[in-house]
Design an enzyme around this catalytic site. Structure first.
Site, PDB file in Angstrom:
ATOM      1  N   PHE A 266     -14.153   2.009   3.851  1.00 37.40           N
ATOM      2  CA  PHE A 266     -13.132   1.524   2.823  1.00 37.40           C
ATOM      3  C   PHE A 266     -12.771   2.310   1.728  1.00 37.40           C
ATOM      4  O   PHE A 266     -13.712   2.753   1.148  1.00 37.40           O
ATOM      5  CB  PHE A 266     -13.545  -0.009   2.285  1.00 37.40           C
TER       6      PHE A 266
ATOM      7  N   LYS B 271      -7.913   6.187  10.510  1.00 40.43           N
ATOM      8  CA  LYS B 271      -9.335   6.165  10.848  1.00 40.43           C
ATOM      9  C   LYS B 271      -9.453   6.065  12.227  1.00 40.43           C
ATOM     10  O   LYS B 271      -9.373   5.065  12.947  1.00 40.43           O
ATOM     11  CB  LYS B 271      -9.915   4.752  10.274  1.00 40.43           C
TER      12      LYS B 271
ATOM     13  N   ASP C  72      -6.137   1.225  10.272  1.00 41.75           N
ATOM     14  CA  ASP C  72      -7.461   1.088  10.160  1.00 41.75           C
ATOM     15  C   ASP C  72      -7.509   0.437  11.724  1.00 41.75           C
ATOM     16  O   ASP C  72      -7.683   1.262  12.718  1.00 41.75           O
ATOM     17  CB  ASP C  72      -7.673  -0.181   9.102  1.00 41.75           C
TER      18      ASP C  72
ATOM     19  N   GLY D  14       0.682  -1.241   0.004  1.00 36.85           N
ATOM     20  CA  GLY D  14       0.093  -0.066   0.180  1.00 36.85           C
ATOM     21  C   GLY D  14       0.816   1.475   0.076  1.00 36.85           C
ATOM     22  O   GLY D  14       0.255   2.353  -0.601  1.00 36.85           O
TER      23      GLY D  14
ATOM     24  N   GLU E  57       3.338   4.312   6.419  1.00 42.80           N
ATOM     25  CA  GLU E  57       2.388   3.581   6.170  1.00 42.80           C
ATOM     26  C   GLU E  57       1.245   4.235   5.285  1.00 42.80           C
ATOM     27  O   GLU E  57       1.112   5.382   5.556  1.00 42.80           O
ATOM     28  CB  GLU E  57       1.573   3.105   7.526  1.00 42.80           C
TER      29      GLU E  57
HETATM   30  P1  IMP Z   1      -4.864  -2.349  10.157  1.00 38.71           P
HETATM   31  O1  IMP Z   1      -3.703  -3.530  10.611  1.00 38.71           O
HETATM   32  O2  IMP Z   1      -6.263  -2.784  10.478  1.00 38.71           O
HETATM   33  O3  IMP Z   1      -4.594  -1.184  10.841  1.00 38.71           O
HETATM   34  O4  IMP Z   1      -4.844  -2.325   8.628  1.00 38.71           O
HETATM   35  C1  IMP Z   1      -3.830  -1.657   8.100  1.00 38.71           C
HETATM   36  C2  IMP Z   1      -3.739  -2.482   6.702  1.00 38.71           C
HETATM   37  O5  IMP Z   1      -4.931  -2.543   5.976  1.00 38.71           O
HETATM   38  C3  IMP Z   1      -3.123  -1.296   5.863  1.00 38.71           C
HETATM   39  O6  IMP Z   1      -1.699  -1.161   5.680  1.00 38.71           O
HETATM   40  C4  IMP Z   1      -3.963  -1.335   4.472  1.00 38.71           C
HETATM   41  O7  IMP Z   1      -2.992  -2.210   3.697  1.00 38.71           O
HETATM   42  C5  IMP Z   1      -5.041  -2.249   4.909  1.00 38.71           C
HETATM   43  N1  IMP Z   1      -6.411  -1.307   4.757  1.00 38.71           N
HETATM   44  C6  IMP Z   1      -6.960  -0.896   5.828  1.00 38.71           C
HETATM   45  N2  IMP Z   1      -7.938  -0.170   5.462  1.00 38.71           N
HETATM   46  C7  IMP Z   1      -7.916  -0.158   4.189  1.00 38.71           C
HETATM   47  C8  IMP Z   1      -9.043   0.767   3.292  1.00 38.71           C
HETATM   48  O8  IMP Z   1      -9.812   1.390   3.539  1.00 38.71           O
HETATM   49  N3  IMP Z   1      -8.577   0.563   2.059  1.00 38.71           N
HETATM   50  C9  IMP Z   1      -7.497  -0.336   1.430  1.00 38.71           C
HETATM   51  N4  IMP Z   1      -6.578  -1.039   2.441  1.00 38.71           N
HETATM   52  C10 IMP Z   1      -6.967  -0.786   3.943  1.00 38.71           C
HETATM   53 MG    MG Z   2      -0.844  -1.626   3.985  1.00 34.93          MG
END
Ligand code: IMP
Ligand code: MG
Length: 176
Positions: free
Chosen positions: A152, A131, A103, A45, A99
């Protein structure tokens, strides 16, 4: 806009992303004046954010990448798996984690703990998007590009099932 069978609405425009990326680069350049930090991008990402960010820096820097998996489609699996580790030795280095989006906060926590184990001189965490309504974090994020609603989003590196990363702005998917 219509994109290959999806209806997308802009959340952050291209120009606003570019403006913010330059502000972040300025902050980093000031913080690490006369230092050579190592930027660690989280694949896949953050590759576009990383590419724009480093080209807006006034200081020298090194970079490396780490790859994790935590997501399937638009649903978090709640676990983080290491797919590719960094190659660089970050002991005694100023590390900057780059990063794309925070999320749940699970991924960034995993990376931060892993980086700390290597004994860096400092760790700075940058995320383009956060978020705040859903992220659970027990440590501060040094630089946040934009706070967004818990929806998303795709584009500017962010994917939906590996697609739409190349869109220059950030969009929410309205319907398929
Ligand atoms: P976390 O571990 O839940 O904080 O998610 C982080 C990872 O999930 C990010 O590095 C993204 O690759 C993916 N991610 C989280 N939210 C989104 C979104 O809204 N769109 C696309 N990828 C997301
Ligand atoms: Mg990512």
């Amino acid at each position: 806009m219509h994109f290959h069978g999806y209806e997308l609405s802009p959340v952050i425009f291209d120009e606003d992303i570019q403006k913010r990326v330059h502000e972040i680069a300025k902050k980093l350049s000031e913080k690490f004046k006369d230092e050579v930090p190592i930027l660690i991008g989280i694949l896949n990402g953050s590759f576009i954010f990383m590419a724009d960010l480093i080209r807006a820096l006034d200081i020298d820097c090194e970079m490396d990448f780490i790859k994790l998996a935590s997501y399937k489609g638009s649903q978090s699996t709640g676990t983080v798996r290491l797919l590719k580790d960094i190659s660089a030795d970050i002991t005694d280095r100023h590390v900057v984690i780059v990063e794309d989006i925070i999320d749940s906060g699970l991924t960034i926590k995993f990376i931060k703990d892993r980086m700390e184990d290597a004994g860096p001189k400092s760790i700075t965490i940058i995320t383009l998007l956060l978020k705040p309504d859903v992220a659970i974090l027990d440590f501060p994020i040094d630089i946040v590009g934009f706070e967004i609603a818990p929806e998303f989003v795709v584009g500017y590196g962010l994917d939906y099932d590996q697609k739409m990363r190349h869109l220059p702005a950030i969009y929410r998917i309205e319907k398929e």
